[in-house]
Design a protein around this motif. Structure first.
Motif, PDB file in Angstrom:
ATOM      1  N   TYR A 163       0.859  -1.180   0.000  1.00 29.46           N
ATOM      2  CA  TYR A 163       0.000   0.000   0.000  1.00 29.46           C
ATOM      3  C   TYR A 163       0.900   1.236   0.000  1.00 29.46           C
ATOM      4  O   TYR A 163       1.954   1.257   0.652  1.00 29.46           O
ATOM      5  CB  TYR A 163      -0.907   0.030   1.229  1.00 29.46           C
ATOM      6  CG  TYR A 163      -1.728   1.297   1.339  1.00 29.46           C
ATOM      7  CD1 TYR A 163      -2.961   1.418   0.703  1.00 29.46           C
ATOM      8  CD2 TYR A 163      -1.255   2.381   2.082  1.00 29.46           C
ATOM      9  CE1 TYR A 163      -3.700   2.575   0.791  1.00 29.46           C
ATOM     10  CE2 TYR A 163      -1.993   3.551   2.184  1.00 29.46           C
ATOM     11  CZ  TYR A 163      -3.218   3.644   1.533  1.00 29.46           C
ATOM     12  OH  TYR A 163      -3.947   4.796   1.615  1.00 29.46           O
ATOM     13  N   ALA A 164       0.471   2.241  -0.741  1.00 29.34           N
ATOM     14  CA  ALA A 164       1.181   3.527  -0.731  1.00 29.34           C
ATOM     15  C   ALA A 164       0.157   4.633  -0.942  1.00 29.34           C
ATOM     16  O   ALA A 164      -0.738   4.506  -1.797  1.00 29.34           O
ATOM     17  CB  ALA A 164       2.245   3.575  -1.810  1.00 29.34           C
ATOM     18  N   HIS A 165       0.279   5.696  -0.164  1.00 31.18           N
ATOM     19  CA  HIS A 165      -0.677   6.799  -0.259  1.00 31.18           C
ATOM     20  C   HIS A 165      -0.443   7.605  -1.537  1.00 31.18           C
ATOM     21  O   HIS A 165      -1.410   8.048  -2.180  1.00 31.18           O
ATOM     22  CB  HIS A 165      -0.558   7.708   0.958  1.00 31.18           C
ATOM     23  CG  HIS A 165      -1.599   8.783   1.005  1.00 31.18           C
ATOM     24  ND1 HIS A 165      -2.951   8.522   1.165  1.00 31.18           N
ATOM     25  CD2 HIS A 165      -1.492  10.145   0.879  1.00 31.18           C
ATOM     26  CE1 HIS A 165      -3.622   9.656   1.162  1.00 31.18           C
ATOM     27  NE2 HIS A 165      -2.762  10.662   0.985  1.00 31.18           N
ATOM     28  N   ASN A 218       4.968   5.991 -10.479  1.00 32.22           N
ATOM     29  CA  ASN A 218       5.521   4.783 -11.089  1.00 32.22           C
ATOM     30  C   ASN A 218       6.624   5.084 -12.092  1.00 32.22           C
ATOM     31  O   ASN A 218       7.460   4.220 -12.374  1.00 32.22           O
ATOM     32  CB  ASN A 218       4.402   3.990 -11.776  1.00 32.22           C
ATOM     33  CG  ASN A 218       3.529   3.248 -10.780  1.00 32.22           C
ATOM     34  OD1 ASN A 218       4.032   2.591  -9.876  1.00 32.22           O
ATOM     35  ND2 ASN A 218       2.214   3.374 -10.927  1.00 32.22           N
ATOM     36  N   GLU A 219       6.612   6.288 -12.669  1.00 32.96           N
ATOM     37  CA  GLU A 219       7.657   6.638 -13.617  1.00 32.96           C
ATOM     38  C   GLU A 219       9.016   6.736 -12.917  1.00 32.96           C
ATOM     39  O   GLU A 219      10.022   6.231 -13.409  1.00 32.96           O
ATOM     40  CB  GLU A 219       7.319   7.959 -14.306  1.00 32.96           C
ATOM     41  CG  GLU A 219       6.093   7.888 -15.211  1.00 32.96           C
ATOM     42  CD  GLU A 219       6.321   6.963 -16.389  1.00 32.96           C
ATOM     43  OE1 GLU A 219       7.478   6.852 -16.842  1.00 32.96           O
ATOM     44  OE2 GLU A 219       5.340   6.347 -16.853  1.00 32.96           O
ATOM     45  N   LYS A 220       9.033   7.388 -11.769  1.00 33.74           N
ATOM     46  CA  LYS A 220      10.281   7.538 -11.005  1.00 33.74           C
ATOM     47  C   LYS A 220      10.483   6.426  -9.991  1.00 33.74           C
ATOM     48  O   LYS A 220      11.566   6.304  -9.425  1.00 33.74           O
ATOM     49  CB  LYS A 220      10.300   8.896 -10.296  1.00 33.74           C
ATOM     50  CG  LYS A 220      10.252  10.082 -11.240  1.00 33.74           C
ATOM     51  CD  LYS A 220      10.279  11.385 -10.466  1.00 33.74           C
ATOM     52  CE  LYS A 220      10.230  12.583 -11.412  1.00 33.74           C
ATOM     53  NZ  LYS A 220      10.252  13.877 -10.665  1.00 33.74           N
ATOM     54  N   GLY A 221       9.415   5.631  -9.764  1.00 33.51           N
ATOM     55  CA  GLY A 221       9.535   4.552  -8.790  1.00 33.51           C
ATOM     56  C   GLY A 221       9.569   5.036  -7.356  1.00 33.51           C
ATOM     57  O   GLY A 221      10.207   4.419  -6.505  1.00 33.51           O
ATOM     58  N   GLN A 222       8.864   6.120  -7.047  1.00 36.70           N
ATOM     59  CA  GLN A 222       8.880   6.702  -5.701  1.00 36.70           C
ATOM     60  C   GLN A 222       7.524   6.516  -5.033  1.00 36.70           C
ATOM     61  O   GLN A 222       6.472   6.681  -5.663  1.00 36.70           O
ATOM     62  CB  GLN A 222       9.231   8.192  -5.775  1.00 36.70           C
ATOM     63  CG  GLN A 222      10.630   8.459  -6.306  1.00 36.70           C
ATOM     64  CD  GLN A 222      10.951   9.942  -6.393  1.00 36.70           C
ATOM     65  OE1 GLN A 222      10.067  10.784  -6.228  1.00 36.70           O
ATOM     66  NE2 GLN A 222      12.210  10.265  -6.659  1.00 36.70           N
ATOM     67  N   LEU A 223       7.559   6.184  -3.744  1.00 33.70           N
ATOM     68  CA  LEU A 223       6.353   5.968  -2.952  1.00 33.70           C
ATOM     69  C   LEU A 223       6.379   6.876  -1.730  1.00 33.70           C
ATOM     70  O   LEU A 223       7.440   7.122  -1.149  1.00 33.70           O
ATOM     71  CB  LEU A 223       6.255   4.508  -2.497  1.00 33.70           C
ATOM     72  CG  LEU A 223       6.420   3.414  -3.559  1.00 33.70           C
ATOM     73  CD1 LEU A 223       6.393   2.037  -2.899  1.00 33.70           C
ATOM     74  CD2 LEU A 223       5.319   3.521  -4.601  1.00 33.70           C
ATOM     75  N   LYS A 224       5.204   7.354  -1.323  1.00 35.61           N
ATOM     76  CA  LYS A 224       5.062   8.158  -0.116  1.00 35.61           C
ATOM     77  C   LYS A 224       4.093   7.451   0.832  1.00 35.61           C
ATOM     78  O   LYS A 224       3.052   6.965   0.407  1.00 35.61           O
ATOM     79  CB  LYS A 224       4.523   9.559  -0.450  1.00 35.61           C
ATOM     80  CG  LYS A 224       5.435  10.379  -1.340  1.00 35.61           C
ATOM     81  CD  LYS A 224       6.750  10.742  -0.640  1.00 35.61           C
ATOM     82  CE  LYS A 224       7.595  11.653  -1.513  1.00 35.61           C
ATOM     83  NZ  LYS A 224       8.879  12.007  -0.866  1.00 35.61           N
ATOM     84  N   ALA A 275       6.976   3.059   6.297  1.00 30.46           N
ATOM     85  CA  ALA A 275       7.981   4.098   6.107  1.00 30.46           C
ATOM     86  C   ALA A 275       7.349   5.297   5.421  1.00 30.46           C
ATOM     87  O   ALA A 275       6.407   5.141   4.626  1.00 30.46           O
ATOM     88  CB  ALA A 275       9.142   3.567   5.261  1.00 30.46           C
ATOM     89  N   PRO A 276       7.838   6.505   5.696  1.00 32.97           N
ATOM     90  CA  PRO A 276       7.277   7.696   5.054  1.00 32.97           C
ATOM     91  C   PRO A 276       7.607   7.781   3.566  1.00 32.97           C
ATOM     92  O   PRO A 276       6.901   8.454   2.815  1.00 32.97           O
ATOM     93  CB  PRO A 276       7.916   8.853   5.824  1.00 32.97           C
ATOM     94  CG  PRO A 276       9.163   8.270   6.397  1.00 32.97           C
ATOM     95  CD  PRO A 276       8.864   6.843   6.700  1.00 32.97           C
ATOM     96  N   GLU A 277       8.667   7.093   3.120  1.00 32.11           N
ATOM     97  CA  GLU A 277       9.005   7.100   1.699  1.00 32.11           C
ATOM     98  C   GLU A 277       9.724   5.802   1.334  1.00 32.11           C
ATOM     99  O   GLU A 277      10.324   5.138   2.184  1.00 32.11           O
ATOM    100  CB  GLU A 277       9.877   8.306   1.343  1.00 32.11           C
ATOM    101  CG  GLU A 277      11.150   8.397   2.158  1.00 32.11           C
ATOM    102  CD  GLU A 277      11.978   9.623   1.785  1.00 32.11           C
ATOM    103  OE1 GLU A 277      11.847  10.087   0.637  1.00 32.11           O
ATOM    104  OE2 GLU A 277      12.758  10.085   2.631  1.00 32.11           O
TER     105      GLU A 277
END
Length: 390
Positions: free
Chosen positions: A160-162, A166-172, A190-192
């Motif tokens: 799960y990610a808020h 997907n282009e940069k592969g970053q999750l918050k 984790a926050p990121e």
């Protein structure tokens, strides 16, 4: 007579090619969405999809060849009956039995084709399909998440990610729960986080930053803080429902099925249900190709008896009769695998029943007589029509 047989055979071939193409196209189009949904991203090219479909073709051909054979024969003789060609031929002294060489040869060729698929083509196609599918999953897929949605594509793992890029592969505000260990649950928050996908190695690395790990085992709960934590995943596990290590009876070559039936030590550690499936699949590979000849010859008297039907109604009736055959066949498979009856009884019953009906129907059709049941149905239909007019 040679000209007549040639014309009948050519018409049968044309209808068979058209029927197989239509049925195969409908099945493969229906499978397209199902196949593409196996992957988390849409990086599979159309050529790769067509390649996978090609390897699935033997499996579908084994199922549709009997009905294609039946429809070809049925529609050919129904057209000849509707156009009064059968009446003209019989008036010229050509009986129904003298017209049988062409459809008999056609049905025999379809049966040989189905036997080739049953003995060799099916196992080859399924092996190649699994190999290519796993290869494409490893080399073409990426791991993609939807924001605010619990993702459960990997077995026993929930993501799960808020916020997701997907282009940069970053999750918050990322969250993952791992239940792959029995009686133990691991939750990482984790926050990121970052997604590092390496398809050429069939691996995905999800790197969490400045988060916590909650490990629950029984009544014990451990909490750990970390600055950087990585989870490694296998892209091959995206193929939910495909167990490449398990050897199934339906994917085995015919001769291996026969060998296992004679010597259970070739597959040690299997239960009785597995060996029943092997027996059922063995008889299925024999009886389904023979169904091409049985259904093809069965269609001749049916088309002659129901002369005068329109093509569309005749098609529906033929499909209904095939559904009766296939329903009996499916029941035989289920009862054979469950051990309710010996597999050979359930597998041979549809063919024997349709052979009996075809034999009786051929005699009636050659004598241009209608069975009493059919006569009563026609009389009932005419009676209802008169009542409706009144």
């Amino acid at each position: 007579m040679k000209l007549l047989q040639r014309q009948i055979f050519l018409e049968l071939l044309k209808l068979f090619g058209l029927t197989v193409s239509c049925l195969l196209g409908l099945i493969l189009v229906g499978r397209m969405l199902q196949l593409r949904s196996l992957f988390l991203s849409q990086n599979i090219g159309i050529l790769n999809i067509l390649q996978l479909f090609f390897f699935l073709t033997p499996f579908f051909l084994l199922l549709i060849t009997p009905i294609a054979t039946m429809l070809s024969v049925f529609l050919t003789f129904l057209r000849m009956s509707t156009d009064n060609e059968l009446v003209a031929l019989k008036a010229s002294g050509v009986s129904l039995y003298r017209m049988l060489p062409a459809p008999a040869l056609f049905c025999a060729l379809c049966t040989l084709f189905a036997f080739f698929i049953s003995f060799w083509g099916l196992a080859w196609g399924m092996d190649m399909f699994k190999t290519k599918l796993y290869y494409f999953a490893k080399t073409h897929s990426k791991f993609a998440l939807q924001p605010g949605v619990f993702n459960k594509e990997f077995p026993h793992i929930t993501f799960y990610a808020h916020q997701v890029d997907n282009e940069k592969g970053q999750l918050k505000f990322a969250f993952v729960r791992d239940d792959s260990i029995k009686n133990t649950s691991v939750v990482v928050v984790a926050p990121e986080a970052e997604i590092e996908s390496t398809p050429e190695q069939a691996l995905i690395h999800i790197v969490f930053k400045n988060g916590k790990i909650f490990r629950e085992s029984g009544d014990e709960l451990n909490v750990l803080k970390f600055g950087r934590y990585s989870i490694k995943l296998d892209l091959g596990k995206l193929l939910v429902g495909f167990n490449f290590s398990e050897e199934k009876a339906k994917d085995m070559p015919f001769f291996r099925l026969n060998a296992i039936r004679g010597d259970h030590d070739l597959m040690p550690g299997q239960d009785d249900r597995f060996y029943r499936k092997v027996d059922t699949e063995f008889y299925k590979r024999l009886t389904l190709p023979l169904g091409c000849f049985v259904l093809g010859m069965f269609a001749i008297p049916i088309a002659s008896i129901f002369r005068g039907l329109r093509q569309q109604y005749g098609l529906l009736m033929a499909m209904g009769l095939f559904m009766v055959y296939y329903t009996m066949f499916s029941i035989g498979v289920s009862m054979g695998e469950s051990g309710t009856i010996p597999p050979q009884y359930g597998m041979w019953a549809p063919n024997l029943l349709f052979v009996l009906v075809a034999s009786v129907g051929m005699r009636y059709a050659n004598l241009e007589r209608t069975p009493s049941v059919i006569h009563r149905l026609r009389h009932l239909r005419l009676s209802r029509g008169k009542r409706g007019e009144a």
